[in-house]
Design an enzyme around this catalytic site. Sequence first.
Site, PDB file in Angstrom:
ATOM      1  N   ASN A   1       2.769 -76.193  48.939  1.00 10.04           N
ATOM      2  CA  ASN A   1       1.619 -76.890  48.346  1.00 10.04           C
ATOM      3  C   ASN A   1       2.369 -77.039  46.632  1.00 10.04           C
ATOM      4  OD1 ASN A   1      -0.448 -77.248  46.554  1.00 10.04           O
ATOM      5  ND2 ASN A   1      -1.711 -75.534  47.007  1.00 10.04           N
TER       6      ASN A   1
ATOM      7  N   HIS B   1      -4.456 -83.586  49.920  1.00  7.65           N
ATOM      8  CA  HIS B   1      -3.634 -83.016  49.235  1.00  7.65           C
ATOM      9  C   HIS B   1      -3.059 -81.761  50.178  1.00  7.65           C
ATOM     10  CE1 HIS B   1      -2.405 -79.601  46.742  1.00  7.65           C
ATOM     11  NE2 HIS B   1      -3.384 -78.719  46.841  1.00  7.65           N
TER      12      HIS B   1
ATOM     13  N   CYS C   1      -4.586 -79.129  41.295  1.00 11.64           N
ATOM     14  CA  CYS C   1      -4.193 -79.711  42.625  1.00 11.64           C
ATOM     15  C   CYS C   1      -4.797 -80.981  42.826  1.00 11.64           C
ATOM     16  CB  CYS C   1      -4.653 -78.838  43.961  1.00 11.64           C
ATOM     17  SG  CYS C   1      -3.496 -77.415  43.872  1.00 11.64           S
TER      18      CYS C   1
END
Length: 334
Positions: A291, A261, A123
């Site tokens: 996500n 993020h 990520c």
Amino acid sequence: MCDKLGMSENMMFVATGSALPKQVWTNEALIKAKGLDSSDAWVKERTGIAQRYIVSEGETTFTLARDAVKQALGRAGVSPEQVGVLVVATCTPDLTFPSVAALVHGDLGFAGECAVLDINAACSGFIHALAVAKGLLAASAKDYAVVVGAETFSNLLDWNDRATCLLFGDGAGAVVCKKERGTGNERRGILAVSLGADGTAAPMLQSSAGVARGQKAGVVLMNGREVYKRAVRQMGSRVATDALLAEAKVKFEEVDWLVPHQANARIIEAAAAEVGLPMDKVVMTVGEHANTSAASIPLALDVAVRDGRIKAGKVLLLQAFGAGFAWSGAVVRW
Ligand SMILES: CC(C)(COP(=O)(O)OP(=O)(O)OC[C@H]1O[C@@H](n2cnc3c(N)ncnc32)[C@H](O)[C@@H]1OP(=O)(O)O)[C@@H](O)C(=O)NCCC(=O)NCCS
């Protein structure tokens, strides 16, 4: 465990692009389709996620990356032959090799004189990719770099695990960057980058298999609570933020937008509060995209550029945290 990257030559942002799968799945629709013991209210309350995009027939990490790159190049008015660096951040590549970047390179007709590679920092990968691209562009004879975050985490989910399968989505975002050659724009682009990691935490968020462990991609395994705590602690560190801003020679008050993020709205809200930034200075897209791992920051950048929040001269603080654990931060003047 935090390494500052001192970089002399700069890389400015010229344009963004994005690509999302055709199919959008609301919490309710996905819960019903997969027969999960969950609810829209639970997912929204714990994560802020309302929906996610999921690939269907004909869509892969490569096709999303390619479409995002094509759009970004078109908006920048830059042709693939002008690009000397093409970096894709992903941990869900179409193939073990070659890279997604190589597939994009071949499909869009980039030149032979081009550094082409994928980066896997999960990520956190997009900021890592920006840092690598900046270094490579400084060494390139060409003027442009394309940096992409592209993922199809839906290929990596255990659809019986309600604690993970509702959190992720697919998508790609791309930026076109230009080498700064002393035209008076030295204070634009990437002003500071900080990358860090704690590899001892790897088992807290990992795939269950891999090429050298069963010749399979595996599924996401996660200790959600621990990831949550560590993400807030790292992304919410005012000390780390102040150090990064000092390196960028930017005052805290000058930060226009935090672009973190997009893992979870609660993580973002808690981290922003710790850092001391109000939510009206935070770009939040997790509700719509869920996500999307390495794609989440470039997707958020694209949204905020298109709606006018991010424009030339705006100061951005980028922050990411994910599997590894690997984390990253950057101060950018758009
Ligand atoms: C995953 C996450 C939302 C879970 O929330 P939580 O408040 O920590 O919940 P817990 O894991 O403690 O689980 C609490 C209960 O909810 C249940 N639960 C988990 N997912 C559920 C879901 N989708 N629907 C309903 N119940 C669920 C658990 O089974 C548990 O039930 P139990 O008490 O009967 O055992 C949260 O930990 C989180 O967001 N972590 C970070 C994840 C992340 O962002 N990862 C990527 C980082 S890059």
